[in-house]
Design an enzyme around this catalytic site. Sequence first.
Site, short mmCIF file in Angstrom:
data_model
loop_
_atom_site.label_atom_id
_atom_site.label_comp_id
_atom_site.label_asym_id
_atom_site.label_seq_id
_atom_site.Cartn_x
_atom_site.Cartn_y
_atom_site.Cartn_z
N THR A 176 -42.80 -2.88 154.05
CA THR A 176 -41.92 -2.57 154.78
C THR A 176 -40.67 -2.14 154.77
OG1 THR A 176 -42.96 -4.70 156.06
CG2 THR A 176 -40.86 -4.07 156.95
N ARG A 204 -52.26 -9.73 165.40
CA ARG A 204 -51.16 -10.52 164.41
C ARG A 204 -49.93 -9.46 164.80
NH1 ARG A 204 -47.64 -9.11 160.14
NH2 ARG A 204 -47.19 -11.07 159.36
N VAL A 205 -48.74 -10.30 164.86
CA VAL A 205 -47.50 -9.56 164.99
C VAL A 205 -46.61 -10.16 164.08
CG1 VAL A 205 -45.48 -8.64 166.07
CG2 VAL A 205 -47.79 -8.63 167.41
N GLY A 206 -46.00 -9.64 163.08
CA GLY A 206 -44.92 -10.10 162.13
C GLY A 206 -43.57 -10.47 162.97
N ASP A 207 -42.64 -10.60 161.80
CA ASP A 207 -41.17 -10.73 162.30
C ASP A 207 -40.62 -9.33 162.50
OD1 ASP A 207 -41.69 -10.21 159.43
OD2 ASP A 207 -39.53 -10.41 159.07
N THR A 227 -37.79 -8.48 155.18
CA THR A 227 -38.91 -8.02 154.65
C THR A 227 -39.57 -9.37 153.85
OG1 THR A 227 -40.34 -6.98 153.28
CG2 THR A 227 -37.89 -7.17 152.54
N GLY A 228 -40.65 -9.74 154.18
CA GLY A 228 -41.41 -10.99 153.46
C GLY A 228 -42.58 -11.12 154.54
N1 ASP Z 1 -42.60 -8.81 157.43
C1 ASP Z 1 -43.75 -8.11 157.53
C2 ASP Z 1 -44.61 -8.67 158.29
O1 ASP Z 1 -44.78 -9.74 158.10
C3 ASP Z 1 -44.05 -7.67 156.06
C4 ASP Z 1 -43.21 -7.03 154.91
O2 ASP Z 1 -42.09 -7.16 154.98
O3 ASP Z 1 -43.76 -6.39 154.15
O4 ASP Z 1 -45.33 -7.94 159.16
#
Ligand code: ASP
Length: 309
Positions: A176, A204-207, A227-228
């Site tokens: 990311t 699915r949606v992330g942060d 990121t994470g």
């Molecule tokens: N935080 C991002 C997600 O969960 C992924 C990432 O940071 O690599 O979509």
Amino acid sequence: MQPFSIVIHGGAGTLIKGLMTPQLEAEYRKALDHALEVGYGLLADGGTALDAVETAVRLLEDSPLFNAGKGSVFTAEGTHEMDAAIMDGSNLEAGAVTMVTGIKNPVSLSRDVMEKSNHVFLAGKGAMQFANSLGYEILSPDYFYDEVRYKQWQGIKDSDDFQLDHSVKKDGKFGTVGAVACDAEGNVAAATSTGGMTNKKWGRVGDSPMIGAGNYANNKTCAVSCTGSGEYFIRGVVAYDVSCLMEFKGLSLEEAASEVIHKRILDIGGDGGLIAVDSDGNIAMPFNTEGMYRAFKTSTGSKEIGIYT
Ligand code: ASP
């Protein structure tokens, strides 16, 4: 004029053994350096933090090395669904998009949501209709094809697993992208963009596109891009938590960012990192993983590009 600075990231996580060669590492450093220098150049010319973060993230989106824009990972359906957000700390305006496809630079679409719609967050079909109404070019899937990511997806596509970029096991990731900046006027801004997780399904949606979770900016405190493992960053409301610790507990940027990444998010099992700047131009880049692609440059003369701890 006050000190100004920019920080960028290209994802946090664990490296797959054998994936990183000296040549690949040099390519990552070069891509980070380019995005950093262009973003910094804008600030040095008196540009806004908002323009600097959008520009830096666009360049990272254009690189196949990172899981955003061109380098986005494959979903369970073999498509690319991208998320992005941007926030202006000077007026708390924000824009975000999720589940968009075929868009070269989702971060710019998120800025258009902020500036050209009456909304903050547009999703999927609607976000694509909005992009169409503004004349965005919709690129074919070929533009987003990458052999490494295709193989990653092939490895898990018949399972219920979903995983972060560059990962062979659940806790390995990288990719990311994000940028935070403080300009010479003391305004801060944050932008984040991602392809999310390999083999993700069910919308699915992330942060990353969620204001307050993966992205936040407020001149009173700081600008943050995370990121994470997104599921944990959403539950920890991480970006806003850093801002709250500064605003309500009086912590410094460094203390607040470290408290969240090395304590609060770990306590609920989350791994990852963040980049942050405050409105004095101070920076923080904590991560609790093996590495995080990151780079910063300040008007006070420091610059660094890093991958590992
Ligand atoms: N935080 C991002 C997600 O969960 C992924 C990432 O940071 O690599 O979509």
